[in-house]
Motif scaffolding. Structure first.
Motif, short mmCIF file in Angstrom:
data_model
loop_
_atom_site.label_atom_id
_atom_site.label_comp_id
_atom_site.label_asym_id
_atom_site.label_seq_id
_atom_site.Cartn_x
_atom_site.Cartn_y
_atom_site.Cartn_z
N HIS A 24 79.12 63.01 50.06
CA HIS A 24 77.65 63.04 50.12
C HIS A 24 77.05 62.77 48.74
O HIS A 24 77.45 63.37 47.74
CB HIS A 24 77.19 64.41 50.63
CG HIS A 24 75.82 64.41 51.21
ND1 HIS A 24 74.69 64.35 50.42
CD2 HIS A 24 75.39 64.47 52.49
CE1 HIS A 24 73.61 64.38 51.21
NE2 HIS A 24 74.02 64.44 52.47
N TYR B 224 76.91 66.25 56.24
CA TYR B 224 76.63 65.13 57.13
C TYR B 224 76.43 65.60 58.58
O TYR B 224 75.50 65.17 59.27
CB TYR B 224 77.77 64.11 57.09
CG TYR B 224 77.78 63.23 55.87
CD1 TYR B 224 76.67 62.46 55.53
CD2 TYR B 224 78.91 63.15 55.05
CE1 TYR B 224 76.69 61.63 54.41
CE2 TYR B 224 78.93 62.32 53.93
CZ TYR B 224 77.83 61.57 53.61
OH TYR B 224 77.84 60.75 52.51
N SER B 225 77.31 66.49 59.01
CA SER B 225 77.24 66.96 60.40
C SER B 225 75.99 67.80 60.63
O SER B 225 75.29 67.64 61.65
CB SER B 225 78.49 67.78 60.75
OG SER B 225 79.64 66.98 60.70
N TYR B 226 75.68 68.71 59.72
CA TYR B 226 74.50 69.56 59.88
C TYR B 226 73.21 68.73 59.83
O TYR B 226 72.25 69.02 60.54
CB TYR B 226 74.48 70.65 58.80
CG TYR B 226 75.24 71.90 59.20
CD1 TYR B 226 76.37 71.83 60.00
CD2 TYR B 226 74.83 73.17 58.78
CE1 TYR B 226 77.07 72.97 60.37
CE2 TYR B 226 75.51 74.32 59.15
CZ TYR B 226 76.63 74.21 59.94
OH TYR B 226 77.32 75.35 60.31
N GLU B 227 73.19 67.71 58.98
CA GLU B 227 72.01 66.84 58.93
C GLU B 227 71.81 66.12 60.26
O GLU B 227 70.68 66.01 60.75
CB GLU B 227 72.15 65.83 57.79
CG GLU B 227 72.00 66.45 56.40
CD GLU B 227 72.42 65.51 55.28
OE1 GLU B 227 72.48 65.97 54.13
OE2 GLU B 227 72.70 64.32 55.57
N GLU B 228 72.89 65.64 60.84
CA GLU B 228 72.80 64.95 62.12
C GLU B 228 72.32 65.89 63.22
O GLU B 228 71.56 65.49 64.11
CB GLU B 228 74.16 64.36 62.48
CG GLU B 228 74.16 63.54 63.75
CD GLU B 228 75.51 62.90 64.04
OE1 GLU B 228 75.71 62.46 65.18
OE2 GLU B 228 76.33 62.82 63.11
N LEU B 229 72.74 67.15 63.14
CA LEU B 229 72.35 68.14 64.15
C LEU B 229 71.01 68.81 63.86
O LEU B 229 70.50 69.56 64.69
CB LEU B 229 73.44 69.22 64.25
CG LEU B 229 74.80 68.76 64.77
CD1 LEU B 229 75.85 69.84 64.56
CD2 LEU B 229 74.71 68.37 66.25
N GLY B 230 70.47 68.55 62.67
CA GLY B 230 69.20 69.18 62.31
C GLY B 230 69.32 70.65 61.96
O GLY B 230 68.36 71.42 62.09
#
Length: 424
Positions: free
Chosen positions: A200, A240-246
């Motif tokens: 990131h 990355y994953s948390y950003e995609e999931l909001g």
């Protein structure tokens, strides 16, 4: 040495050990093929470079963390067999095949790799009962009475005693039979890996500002605290994953990966800024040379952190262009190499993607030249040089503006030296 120098040294060792004479015998006799022993702090990347070497040399890799093994699984179970000595039949204790050695044979059957590396991690943290077996293994490449298969090389790894209370000192007899490589954390070397692993950009930006927080292990009145390269990379995948999931990123979440409360708090503040600036600055307008005058006015009064974040946002966006152009070019090459007719629109696609990437790069360099400063340009050009996607693109699509600044700014760069070492 740093992790990339260690990688090069191990790769060269593997090549030398596999070198054969005209009769097909190893030019370095097996007796003289010393196992490699990597000693370095936890989380510095020892396991990662083994995977890279295996892939780049197209050889096998079987990995074991030896602390997970018992004496029986490492050496094998004792069995009684019959032997005749001086005409008298006697009971003799032998051993079944070691689980580790059998694992190599199973791997060879499954993958077809007949040569490779056996990687043993935490070699100096084994139990007291297993330690003599480990020393024997390093010295004569056998577990019990089971020898390592031909064309397989031993690489072992361990942590220095200051990082692990369970560490057992290796004696001079053992150390005199291995190639000892000491590894130290090195941010510049790690960044080459991190950029190409798509760590990131908020982390890369932060470490450009707070290099001292890249790697630390220490104890104070509150107990053990540590931040490692592994922690940063694992945190990156979660971001990355948390950003995609909001899902919101909190200090406690970061602390699960960076076990130093001050570093976790400091990075969260920086990360929040990174996300804010990613919305404030319209990166697409910069790439298309449609920047509003207000942006230049803002940058004139911006703090260093803000400028650094903007540079990394631009690098992240450009990397997507380079990757797309490279993939299109590779697709066209495969189509041509196949010798069959192919869709001519592929050539148009390659031309368009390459032209767009070059144009976006030119506009970005012009923007940095007009709106930032030479220090910002150095950071941009250096990080661009470290990117594999950018390197491949620029090799096939030389860019005058990039080359001009690279020649001017990178002459004495430490990162440039690392790059030269990697490209020998």
């Amino acid at each position: 040495m740093n992790i990339y120098q260690a990688k090069e040294e191990i790769a060269n060792t593997v090549k030398a050990y596999f070198l054969k004479d005209e009769q097909g015998n190893p030019k370095i006799p097996e007796l003289r093929q010393r196992p490699v022993l990597l000693m370095g702090p936890p989380g510095v990347g020892k396991t990662q470079i083994m995977q890279q070497i295996s892939e780049e040399l197209n050889i096998g890799l079987v990995s074991y963390t030896i602390t997970h093994h018992t004496r029986q699984s490492a050496v094998g179970l004792p069995i009684v067999s019959k032997k005749v000595y001086d005409g008298v039949e006697r009971d003799v204790t032998e051993y079944t095949m070691s689980e580790i050695i059998s694992g190599i044979y199973e791997y060879m059957e499954k993958t077809g790799h007949k040569k490779g590396i056996l990687f043993i991690d935490e070699i100096n943290c084994v139990s007291e009962t297993l330690m003599p077996m480990m020393l024997q293994f390093l010295q004569v490449k056998t577990f019990g009475n089971q020898k390592l298969p031909k064309n397989w090389i031993i690489v072992a790894a361990g942590n220095p005693s200051e990082y692990n209370k369970q560490v057992r000192e290796l004696d001079v007899v053992t150390l005199d039979r291995v190639r000892l490589i000491n590894i130290e954390p090195d941010l510049d070397a790690w960044k080459i890996y991190a950029i190409n692993r798509k760590v990131h950009r908020s982390i890369l930006s932060y470490l450009d500002v707070k290099a001292d927080n890249f790697y630390k292990v220490y104890s104070d009145v509150d107990g053990l605290k540590f931040v490692t390269a592994r922690g940063w990379e694992d945190l990156s995948t979660l971001l990355y994953s948390y950003e995609e999931l909001g899902i919101a990123i909190t200090e406690d979440i970061i602390y699960e990966y960076l076990r130093d409360r001050e570093v976790a708090e400091d990075f969260l503040s920086f990360y929040d800024l990174y996300m804010k600036y990613s919305k404030d600055y319209e990166i697409e307008l910069i790439l298309k040379a449609s920047v509003d005058a207000a942006v230049y006015a803002r940058l004139n009064n911006a703090e260093y952190d803000e400028k650094l974040i903007l540079i990394n946002l631009l690098l992240e966006r450009l990397d997507r262009d380079f990757k797309e152009a490279n993939e299109s070019a590779e697709e066209l090459k495969k189509a041509k190499d196949s010798g069959t007719d192919y869709d001519m629109s592929l050539e148009l696609k390659v031309g368009v993607s390459s032209e767009m990437a070059s144009s976006n790069l030119d506009n970005t360099i012009r923007f940095i030249k007009e709106g930032l400063d030479e220090g910002s340009m150095l950071i941009f050009i250096t990080n661009l040089t470290l990117s594999e996607n950018a390197a491949i693109f620029l090799l096939n699509n030389p860019n005058k503006n990039y080359l001009e600044y690279a020649d001017k700014l990178l002459i004495n760069s430490k990162k440039t030296k690392i790059l030269k070492d990697l490209n020998k």
